[in-house]
Design a protein around this motif. Sequence first.
Motif, PDB file in Angstrom:
ATOM      1  N   SER A  27       3.894 -12.642   1.247  1.00 56.36           N
ATOM      2  CA  SER A  27       4.327 -11.498   0.502  1.00 56.36           C
ATOM      3  C   SER A  27       2.853 -10.582  -0.041  1.00 56.36           C
ATOM      4  O   SER A  27       2.382 -11.305  -0.871  1.00 56.36           O
ATOM      5  CB  SER A  27       4.769 -11.811  -0.758  1.00 56.36           C
ATOM      6  N   PRO A  28       2.903  -9.171   0.934  1.00 54.95           N
ATOM      7  CA  PRO A  28       1.240  -8.711   0.776  1.00 54.95           C
ATOM      8  C   PRO A  28       1.635  -7.977  -0.485  1.00 54.95           C
ATOM      9  O   PRO A  28       1.759  -6.085  -0.173  1.00 54.95           O
ATOM     10  CB  PRO A  28       1.282  -7.473   2.187  1.00 54.95           C
ATOM     11  N   CYS A  29       1.493  -8.207  -2.189  1.00 54.71           N
ATOM     12  CA  CYS A  29       1.554  -8.158  -3.181  1.00 54.71           C
ATOM     13  C   CYS A  29       0.881  -7.279  -4.131  1.00 54.71           C
ATOM     14  O   CYS A  29       1.048  -6.695  -5.011  1.00 54.71           O
ATOM     15  CB  CYS A  29       2.770  -8.396  -3.506  1.00 54.71           C
ATOM     16  N   LEU A  30      -0.619  -8.536  -3.736  1.00 55.90           N
ATOM     17  CA  LEU A  30      -1.282  -8.016  -5.115  1.00 55.90           C
ATOM     18  C   LEU A  30      -2.538  -7.407  -4.316  1.00 55.90           C
ATOM     19  O   LEU A  30      -3.037  -7.279  -3.223  1.00 55.90           O
ATOM     20  CB  LEU A  30      -2.466  -9.438  -4.619  1.00 55.90           C
ATOM     21  N   ALA A  31      -3.178  -6.179  -5.046  1.00 51.66           N
ATOM     22  CA  ALA A  31      -3.438  -5.080  -5.180  1.00 51.66           C
ATOM     23  C   ALA A  31      -5.264  -5.452  -4.557  1.00 51.66           C
ATOM     24  O   ALA A  31      -5.960  -6.154  -5.716  1.00 51.66           O
ATOM     25  CB  ALA A  31      -3.964  -3.831  -5.887  1.00 51.66           C
ATOM     26  N   TRP A  32      -5.753  -5.314  -3.535  1.00 56.15           N
ATOM     27  CA  TRP A  32      -7.820  -5.698  -3.988  1.00 56.15           C
ATOM     28  C   TRP A  32      -8.684  -5.838  -4.890  1.00 56.15           C
ATOM     29  O   TRP A  32      -9.078  -6.707  -5.485  1.00 56.15           O
ATOM     30  CB  TRP A  32      -7.908  -4.752  -2.145  1.00 56.15           C
ATOM     31  N   THR A  33      -8.260  -4.159  -5.996  1.00 57.14           N
ATOM     32  CA  THR A  33      -8.879  -3.967  -7.078  1.00 57.14           C
ATOM     33  C   THR A  33      -8.329  -4.440  -7.850  1.00 57.14           C
ATOM     34  O   THR A  33      -8.937  -4.681  -9.026  1.00 57.14           O
ATOM     35  CB  THR A  33      -8.981  -2.369  -6.765  1.00 57.14           C
ATOM     36  N   ASP A  34      -7.821  -5.308  -7.631  1.00 56.54           N
ATOM     37  CA  ASP A  34      -7.216  -6.129  -9.076  1.00 56.54           C
ATOM     38  C   ASP A  34      -7.768  -7.508  -8.745  1.00 56.54           C
ATOM     39  O   ASP A  34      -9.011  -7.291  -9.349  1.00 56.54           O
ATOM     40  CB  ASP A  34      -5.710  -7.155  -8.777  1.00 56.54           C
ATOM     41  N   GLN A  35      -7.470  -8.613  -9.495  1.00 59.66           N
ATOM     42  CA  GLN A  35      -8.116 -10.309  -9.170  1.00 59.66           C
ATOM     43  C   GLN A  35      -9.303 -10.104  -7.613  1.00 59.66           C
ATOM     44  O   GLN A  35     -10.064 -10.817  -8.589  1.00 59.66           O
ATOM     45  CB  GLN A  35      -7.220 -10.716  -9.125  1.00 59.66           C
ATOM     46  N   ALA A  36      -8.993  -9.803  -5.950  1.00 59.66           N
ATOM     47  CA  ALA A  36      -9.593  -9.882  -5.444  1.00 59.66           C
ATOM     48  C   ALA A  36     -10.912  -9.433  -5.516  1.00 59.66           C
ATOM     49  O   ALA A  36     -12.099  -9.749  -5.407  1.00 59.66           O
ATOM     50  CB  ALA A  36      -9.144  -9.585  -4.203  1.00 59.66           C
ATOM     51  N   LEU A 120      -0.404 -10.007 -14.707  1.00 56.33           N
ATOM     52  CA  LEU A 120      -2.150 -10.389 -14.931  1.00 56.33           C
ATOM     53  C   LEU A 120      -2.430 -11.597 -14.035  1.00 56.33           C
ATOM     54  O   LEU A 120      -4.163 -12.259 -14.391  1.00 56.33           O
ATOM     55  CB  LEU A 120      -1.249 -10.627 -16.254  1.00 56.33           C
ATOM     56  N   CYS A 121      -1.078 -12.612 -13.748  1.00 52.27           N
ATOM     57  CA  CYS A 121      -1.771 -14.031 -13.095  1.00 52.27           C
ATOM     58  C   CYS A 121      -1.230 -14.536 -12.518  1.00 52.27           C
ATOM     59  O   CYS A 121       0.095 -16.107 -12.117  1.00 52.27           O
ATOM     60  CB  CYS A 121      -1.955 -15.532 -14.553  1.00 52.27           C
ATOM     61  N   PRO A 122      -0.448 -13.894 -11.478  1.00 47.57           N
ATOM     62  CA  PRO A 122       0.008 -13.913  -9.846  1.00 47.57           C
ATOM     63  C   PRO A 122       0.580 -15.184  -9.515  1.00 47.57           C
ATOM     64  O   PRO A 122       1.172 -15.252  -8.738  1.00 47.57           O
ATOM     65  CB  PRO A 122       0.250 -13.108  -8.974  1.00 47.57           C
ATOM     66  N   LEU A 123      -0.876 -16.409  -9.978  1.00 54.48           N
ATOM     67  CA  LEU A 123      -0.654 -17.444  -8.868  1.00 54.48           C
ATOM     68  C   LEU A 123       0.169 -18.624  -9.876  1.00 54.48           C
ATOM     69  O   LEU A 123      -0.088 -19.522  -8.895  1.00 54.48           O
ATOM     70  CB  LEU A 123      -2.063 -17.809  -8.272  1.00 54.48           C
ATOM     71  N   LEU A 124      -0.164 -18.941 -10.845  1.00 51.35           N
ATOM     72  CA  LEU A 124       0.573 -19.419 -11.588  1.00 51.35           C
ATOM     73  C   LEU A 124       1.327 -18.608 -13.040  1.00 51.35           C
ATOM     74  O   LEU A 124       1.221 -17.393 -12.871  1.00 51.35           O
ATOM     75  CB  LEU A 124      -0.396 -20.054 -13.037  1.00 51.35           C
TER      76      LEU A 124
END
Length: 344
Positions: A27-36, A120-124
Amino acid sequence: MALELPALYPPPAAPGAPAAARYELDSPCLAWTDQAVLLAEFARSRDLSPLQPPSGSGLISPRQLLALLEALRTEGGPDTAFVIGRHWLPGHYGLASQALQEAPDLLTALQLLCRHAGRLCPLLTPRLLLDDQELILVWTEACGLPPGLRGFVIDLHMSAVTGLADWLGGQRLPWRYSFNRTTPRDLAQHLVYLQAGEPADLRFGCQADAMRLPLALARQPWPTRPGRAAAALAAGADPGSQARGLIAALHDRLLPALDGPPSLEQLAAELGMSPATFKRRLAQHGSHYQAELDQLRALMALYLLQLRGQPNEAVAQALGFFDGANFRRFFKRWTGLLPSAVMR
């Protein structure tokens, strides 16, 4: 009297409440300006291959974020996960990060982290277990992790929580860490960045990835300034912060019903898809329904047997097993141990 299963925070949604948004691995749901962007800055600071933002919407998927982490794991040094983790939280992820900075104590911060893991921690997906004496922060799946990257991602998130508590609380806390993997050859980075007092505070070969701390320390006031971010989040100002990965959403539904779990067909209907589609989606995330149910049952059994000292038969009944013998066979298959080997 039947044994009641302990509650994990956040609690299940109230009946009739709107379902949280759900995201999947692609899902393209994470803003590049956040964790990336944090990862891109780390790469720049170490003269590694630059990480390029996506074209178009500026959104990436969890799979793409994992690919960025894999590149840094390959090129960076042995401290990469821990250094990134030290900058992961509170982060610059809108209201959720602001609420963390305004938290009056660690317990409140961890509750915010669990509630707003999608931001805050979308991978876990962290889950909080409390009893009278201590808290346990258990790291569970959000939407699947490649096996070869799991340890790296776990180390990053444990370093993130440790660093957050150090910074906002102003002191080192006596965390104890459990890892669901074999002991690495070199513990130096774990000892330095997790600030473990001694190697005994780092336990490998466990059945869960978790952090433990005396509850009284988590309730000590922090020298933070109160604000309104948490109230704004509670009022729904950032609904995306409560998004759940597909596997996390499955866990949310199963955890309150481990003694009589819904069928795969029931869950598929609740999630708005056919059973075949649900099976396929779970397979794309590297899992299946029975594996997730068994993992949650094993986790809860370990807690009740090892930390609460509950008798084998009571745990079997609480988890919905036909009898103690059936539970013992399950527990041995899942953990490699008999329940008697872990009972307090």
